[in-house]
Write an enzyme that holds these catalytic residues in place. Structure first.
Site, mmCIF file in Angstrom:
data_model
loop_
_atom_site.group_PDB
_atom_site.id
_atom_site.type_symbol
_atom_site.label_atom_id
_atom_site.label_comp_id
_atom_site.label_asym_id
_atom_site.label_seq_id
_atom_site.Cartn_x
_atom_site.Cartn_y
_atom_site.Cartn_z
ATOM 1 N N ASP A 65 -2.748 -2.608 -5.510
ATOM 2 C CA ASP A 65 -1.683 -2.614 -4.512
ATOM 3 C C ASP A 65 -0.559 -1.701 -5.022
ATOM 4 O O ASP A 65 -0.492 -1.360 -6.208
ATOM 5 C CB ASP A 65 -1.190 -4.036 -4.215
ATOM 6 C CG ASP A 65 -0.452 -4.098 -2.876
ATOM 7 O OD1 ASP A 65 -0.186 -3.026 -2.291
ATOM 8 O OD2 ASP A 65 -0.133 -5.196 -2.407
HETATM 9 C C1 BGC Z 1 1.446 -4.070 0.414
HETATM 10 C C2 BGC Z 1 0.070 -3.721 0.890
HETATM 11 C C3 BGC Z 1 0.084 -2.388 1.576
HETATM 12 C C4 BGC Z 1 0.599 -1.357 0.580
HETATM 13 C C5 BGC Z 1 0.594 0.069 1.094
HETATM 14 C C6 BGC Z 1 2.080 -2.955 -0.387
HETATM 15 O O1 BGC Z 1 3.431 -3.178 -0.630
HETATM 16 O O2 BGC Z 1 1.393 -5.260 -0.341
HETATM 17 O O3 BGC Z 1 -0.429 -4.730 1.729
HETATM 18 O O4 BGC Z 1 -1.180 -2.053 2.061
HETATM 19 O O5 BGC Z 1 1.921 -1.700 0.228
HETATM 20 O O6 BGC Z 1 1.629 0.322 1.956
#
Ligand code: BGC
Length: 740
Positions: free
Chosen positions: A267
């Site tokens: 993530d």
């Molecule tokens: C979130 C994810 C997301 C990623 C990309 C993160 O902060 O937890 O769910 O896909 O950002 O934007």
């Protein structure tokens, strides 16, 4: 491309080129010519000459023209012409925004959910996106956490069915390739991100293996069995180890036990955050821990870009681990056909392919099937076309009903407002409107978007004047339709809350309107269960509309006018007060359960200042008509067939003169087990349609697997004994106890 050719590419890549494949950055950081300005370079700690050929994937660029330019640059600059992978946060719709996942799941119409995912895939594909960062499959039982809106809710069965439908809708049937009009699904967040302590975003998760295997892992596993091609790690620590550096979780469980052969992406900055967690001492250690845990893509940090080379050259990390990651990345690019066509989806003549009539119809149907009728005293709903309706509250006209994540690709301008929907179903002369309260207290925080938001949402008014106007408008009506709830920025990522009641300004308005002594129908716009205990008595009816998406106004108006009947069920419990959280239906009974006889004694499992019951339990959802439900005869004698199945048959009888749509839930209880089982557990659901004055016989087939539970090592067992089955529909519950 054939496998051996792909292998040849891998074998000829230099160490630097291989590392480049594992780097994923936000595409907005790059100019059209594929370079990164010094500001972002510095922020990320990347070297000065860093450009697009040093990354393997970009995300969150949804502009086809920009994607085309970046892809051209990437291919030209890379010595092997390896195309970039384009990912994006498309969570519940690309341009056609559907209701929130938490709402959709409550429709229990999984074919319709799959259709919505197919439309999302097609719109994403036509914009050049290869892969979407969804579905989120974190089981959620704490509404303080803002991300519950992205989840299918608190229940495991519901989450598994939702997972299968969305993954299949996005990807189609993947054989060697992901076919045209489809995209790869990246399920998230592995694992148990939905259980942060105290509901605080990014907080620690600590749970027994029993709970992890039985309740939190099955939704992800169902998606993997439906062939999801990517998994995203979670931000949180799980039982002491951050998920992104957790070898046991990502290698032993995800890859070995669940047989996941796809790609694992960290993530956003989660590799770097290993250090902030106190798990690693520096960037190099973070790179080592992540690659050893099987993380293939490093999202939005320089941890792999800077850290892997010295680690491999010094022999601290085996290059084979990098090769393994790059091989998985190349295989995914190949599955998407990018080597043959790096401009996948972008070479179409797209005009008219977005928000098509079919997409809009599907969205309307999903709105109708996912709004939950929580209360309907004296059948105040549906409204009659003769009534004079005062529509009070900002959601009467606001276009901000898409929810947090839709801002990535959706357009508020496309939204069909409640006003537009109502004007289609009711005579304009019978509708009056007043804003009632400010949806946003100020527009300042929107920065450059401020003017646009103000234009779409209207000016900020004075509270006293807004209430006075609302009372005046409502005074001239027969019925008040009051829109209440949260605005879209109050849920989603980074939106945890300790207080879940409505803001005081809304409560003041409700109380002022109640003085008029007219029926008040509440329309609740929210991304999470709220605490409505104080205000619930003021409403004759309450329809939970969540964030209904682009076609919200049309679907809601159909429900209000009775052109459609509500059928959805709550997929997450609404507490009476915050102190009850976590509150969910599938609890264990305790050795001293509260009941009618012992309710006035001290030593039972209860609160001294609050009921044990929620305000609205999981599964709540009224309809406009009544149907009789009962088991067919002789069900008590059921035994397993040779293929280990039982067939539970029941009858529905529609005594009314209207067709009825409803969701039937089947719960079970394993009465005595070597690991204590929940009091109720949903094991099946059926979305039914029953014609007026007819009887229908239906059946649910369950396998031994459906009745089994996991031990602490993740092995599932069936233990014979007494089982209770509970058929729940139309507010009735039919019990059946059998020995199996
Ligand atoms: C979130 C994810 C997301 C990623 C990309 C993160 O902060 O937890 O769910 O896909 O950002 O934007």
């Amino acid at each position: 491309m054939e496998k051996n050719k792909l292998k040849e590419i891998l074998n000829t890549l230099s160490l630097k080129e291989k590392i480049a494949q594992t780097v994923q950055l936000n595409g907005d950081l790059f100019t059209d010519s594929g370079v990164m300005p010094t500001g972002p370079l510095k922020d990320l700690g990347l070297p000065d000459n860093f450009d697009i050929h040093q990354v393997g994937s970009i995300y969150n660029v949804n502009d086809p023209e920009k994607l085309r330019m970046i892809q051209e640059q990437a291919i030209n600059k890379s010595s092997h012409g390896i195309p970039l992978l384009f990912m994006s946060d498309i969570i519940y719709g690309f341009r056609t925004i559907f209701p929130l996942p938490l709402a959709q799941a409550g429709s229990y119409d999984f074919d319709l959910i799959q259709k919505a995912a197919e439309i999302t895939a097609k719109e994403s594909y036509l914009s050049g996106i290869h892969c979407v960062f969804s579905p989120m499959l974190d089981v959620v039982r704490d509404p303080r956490w803002g991300r519950v809106m992205e989840s299918p809710g608190e229940d495991i069965y519901t989450g598994k069915e939702y997972a299968k439908s969305v993954v299949t809708g996005y990807q189609g049937q993947v054989k060697d390739y992901v076919s045209e009009n489809h995209v790869a699904a990246c399920i998230k967040h592995f694992a148990a991100y939905g259980a942060p302590e105290a509901g605080r975003e990014y907080s620690t998760v600590d749970m027994s293996n029993q709970r992890l295997f039985n309740e939190y892992l099955p939704t992800y596993q169902a998606a993997i069995e439906a062939h999801a091609l990517l998994v995203m790690t979670a931000f949180n620590v799980l039982n002491g180890i951050p998920s992104t550096g957790n070898k046991w979780l990502n290698r032993d469980i995800l890859r070995e036990k669940f047989n996941f052969s796809g790609l694992l992406v960290s993530d956003h900055s989660a590799t770097e955050e290993l250090q902030a967690h106190g798990f690693t001492a520096n960037q190099e250690e973070s790179a080592k821990a992540s690659i050893e845990a099987g993380v293939d893509f490093d999202m939005m940090t320089s941890v792999y870009a800077n850290g892997l080379e010295p680690l491999i050259l010094s022999g601290k990390v085996d290059e084979a681990l990098l090769d393994e990651a790059v091989w998985r990345i190349l295989k995914l690019k190949n599955k998407l056909g990018l080597f043959e066509n790096p401009f996948r989806g972008l070479d179409q003549e797209n005009t008219g392919e977005f928000l098509t009539a079919e997409a809009k119809e599907t969205a309307v149907e999903l709105v109708e099937k996912s709004c939950v009728l929580l209360k309907n005293k004296e059948n105040a709903l549906p409204l009659s076309t003769q009534q004079k309706i005062a529509v009070i509250g900002p959601y009467g006209k606001s276009k901000f009903t898409l929810g947090f994540w839709a801002s990535v690709s959706g357009k508020a301008q496309d939204t069909v407002t409640l006003k537009e929907g109502l004007e289609n179903n009711f005579a304009k002369k019978n509708l009056t409107f007043a804003t009632g309260y400010n949806l946003f207290d100020s527009y300042e925080s929107f920065g450059p978007l401020k003017t646009g938001i103000e234009h779409l949402n209207g000016p900020i008014g004075d509270e006293k004047e807004l209430i006075e106007e609302a009372v005046e408008v409502a005074g001239n009506s027969d019925v008040i339709l009051l829109t209440i709830g949260e605005q879209f920025l109050e849920s989603g990522e980074g939106a945890s809350k300790a207080k879940l009641s409505l803001p005081d300004k809304q409560i003041r308005l409700i109380k002022a309107l109640a003085q008029l002594d007219k029926p008040i129908i509440g329309l609740l716009y929210t991304g999470r269960p709220l605490v409505l205990t104080e205000i619930e008595p003021y409403f004759s009816s309450l329809l939970l509309v969540w964030y209904p998406g682009t076609m919200g106004g049309a679907g809601i108006a159909n429900l209000l006018s009775g052109q459609a009947s509500p059928s959805a069920k709550l997929t997450m419990t609404f507490p009476r007060s915050e102190g009850q959280i976590p509150i969910y239906y599938a609890q264990n009974t305790t050795g001293r359960p509260l009941n009618e006889e012992n309710k006035n004694t001290r030593f039972v499992s209860k609160y001294s200042d609050e009921s044990n019951e929620p305000l609205y339990a999981f599964g709540t959802g009224l309809t406009y008509n009544q149907v009789d439900v009962k088991w067919l005869e002789n069900m008590e004698n059921l035994t397993f067939t040779e293929s280990n199945q039982i067939k539970l048959a029941y009858q529905l009888e529609n005594l009314s003169n209207e067709t009825s749509h409803a969701v039937v839930h089947l719960y079970m209880r394993d009465m005595a087990a070597s690991i204590v089982q929940p009091f109720r557990k949903l094991v099946a659901s059926q979305f039914i349609k029953i014609e007026p004055s007819t009887k229908e016989e239906l059946a649910v087939t369950l396998t031994k697997e459906d009745l089994s539970f996991s031990d602490n090592q993740g092995e599932w067992h069936f233990e014979s004994g007494k089982f209770g089955f509970y058929l729940v529909a139309y507010g009735q519950e039919e019990e059946l106890i059998i020995s199996l």
